[in-house]
Design an enzyme around this catalytic site. Structure first.
Site, mmCIF file in Angstrom:
data_model
loop_
_atom_site.group_PDB
_atom_site.id
_atom_site.type_symbol
_atom_site.label_atom_id
_atom_site.label_comp_id
_atom_site.label_asym_id
_atom_site.label_seq_id
_atom_site.Cartn_x
_atom_site.Cartn_y
_atom_site.Cartn_z
ATOM 1 N N HIS A 35 -3.574 4.688 0.886
ATOM 2 C CA HIS A 35 -2.987 4.082 2.551
ATOM 3 C C HIS A 35 -1.801 4.060 3.382
ATOM 4 C CE1 HIS A 35 -4.652 0.848 5.387
ATOM 5 N NE2 HIS A 35 -4.346 0.286 4.503
ATOM 6 N N ASP A 77 -5.302 5.410 7.117
ATOM 7 C CA ASP A 77 -5.607 4.158 6.973
ATOM 8 C C ASP A 77 -7.513 4.229 7.364
ATOM 9 O OD1 ASP A 77 -3.562 3.532 8.258
ATOM 10 O OD2 ASP A 77 -3.837 4.674 10.456
#
Length: 443
Positions: free
Chosen positions: A415, A419
């Site tokens: 992350h 995204d």
């Protein structure tokens, strides 16, 4: 007689130490030149150490599971001649042909920390016993008492005694209905009576002594890599359902006409789809150097293929997967899987991956949350294919209930650089190709 000190050579790629995963000799053994001494494991591969001289082994550096620093003494061999024989000086090794150079460096003899503590030269064991790489030599299982011994003075046939032993029954507690010998009927009556009193006969899952097993070799490497991945990478996983009914039909047609080519599984078709879609999502086909703060987006697909072996999970890499067709991919998958299970993978076949696929095949569950193979930033996990009824539009504009083959597809991403929107968009692109497999073979 002289002593020759064989130091652990540099196995390459900046490795500072290696783990002993197997000894092929013990103290007192006669060895010949080029004879295998030990298997040493690094982060990249297992390398066989061969003796550069002939002689008798007099000292070994530790036991299986110990770490030995590059340049530290690994084996001391007594050779013909007078004085101290020159020790080996480490040099960079190829995976299958370790080499050494000469340098005068006698082995220190002292007490101190165990091998591989990273602070000092390893202490050489004077007389270690051979060690099974899969077991801790200190582990032991206490003997289980024989419950039938208490009734040794009781008359019973060998078959009755064996059955009582298996059931954990003391024959001295069994009442004889007729005669002076315990029979199967007497044992049955005892069991029926005691069942009402809360007696449970032992079975295959009966308790036994605890056993300690050292985490060494490949299993330790897996533990370290997985811990580092979860410690450094903020994972998130996205899962979507894919209808692979048409893809499975195409696969069956290809296999029916494969000739001498290897049989296709789902994996080569999945890899083709991955390679077709990655150019539009370059942040997924990448490696992240978190110390430098740099993401390297790869222009080629070097695809890691998680493979289960007896030693643990290994991830060989299919180089330039984007240039291979389904048949070439199937051949390379089989070759790498066989090499992994035979522990014949080279360092080049184990490193440099840009994205990984992991699959449990028919054992796969509803969904998985795979752990990223650091420093990569994404890992894809196809799950088990199941047949379920679904609604499908018919020619009249209504709905029919039809049988469909469905598969959940999981993807875990880093992350910090990927995204959720990108991961979901990528899976949707994969889904389009997999649900319309003719697109896999279109230019």
């Amino acid at each position: 007689m002289a002593r020759f000190t064989f130091k652990l050579p540099d196995i390459g790629e900046g490795i500072s130490e290696a783990e002993i995963v197997a000894w092929h000799v013990k103290v007192g053994d006669r060895v010949e030149e080029d004879q295998s001494l030990a298997d040493m494991m690094t982060d990249k591969a297992t390398v066989e150490m061969e003796s550069p001289v002939a002689g008798v082994v007099v000292e070994l550096a530790g036991e299986v599971g110990d770490q030995v620093s590059i340049g530290a003494a690994l084996v001391v061999i007594e050779v013909e001649g007078a004085g101290e024989a020159p020790a080996t000086e480490p040099e960079v090794l190829e995976a299958e042909n370790p080499g050494v150079e000469e340098a005068a460096a006698p082995l220190p003899a002292r007490d101190g920390p165990g091998v591989g503590d990273g602070s000092e030269e390893p202490v050489l064991a004077r007389d270690p016993s051979p060690v099974d790489v899969s077991q801790d030599r200190s582990s032991k299982i206490e003997p289980t008492p024989d419950p039938s011994l208490a009734g040794r003075g009781v008359l019973a046939s060998p078959a009755v005694r064996a059955r009582a032993k298996d059931l954990g029954v003391d024959l001295a507690q069994v009442r004889i209905a007729e005669g002076d010998r315990i029979r199967h009927a007497d044992l049955d009556a005892y069991l029926r009576y005691n069942a009402g009193q809360g007696y449970n006969a032992p079975h295959a899952s009966a308790a036994h002594a605890d056993e300690q097993v050292r985490v060494i070799g490949m299993r330790r490497r897996i533990a370290e890599n997985m811990a580092a991945s979860k410690r450094h990478i903020p994972h998130f996983t996205y899962v979507d359902e894919i209808d692979v009914t048409e893809l499975e039909r195409v696969r069956a047609d290809l296999n029916a006409n494969r000739g001498q080519r290897p049989k296709l599984t789902m994996l080569p078709l999945m890899i083709v789809a991955i390679c077709r879609t990655l150019p539009d999502f370059p942040m997924l086909n990448a490696r992240y150097d978190d110390e430098a703060g740099v993401v390297t987006r790869s222009g080629r697909v070097h695809l890691g293929m998680a493979t289960q072996t007896d030693a643990g999970l290994t991830v060989p890499v299919i180089r330039d997967a984007q240039d291979r067709n389904v048949w070439q991919l199937a051949t390379e998958i089989a070759r790498l899987a066989d090499a992994a299970r035979a522990n014949r993978l080279t360092p080049q076949e184990l490193g440099g991956g840009t994205i990984t696929v992991t699959s449990l095949g028919p054992l796969g569950g509803v969904a998985t949350t795979p752990v990223i193979n650091r420093p990569e930033v994404a890992i894809i996990g196809p799950n088990k294919i199941v047949e379920r009824p679904v609604f499908a539009k018919n020619a009249r504009g209504g709905d029919d209930i039809v049988r469909a083959k469905l598969m959940n597809l999981s993807i875990s991403c880093d992350h910090r650089v990927v995204d959720g929107w990108d991961a979901a968009s990528y899976v949707q692109a994969l889904k389009k190709l997999l649900e319309t497999p003719v697109l896999l073979f279109a230019d």
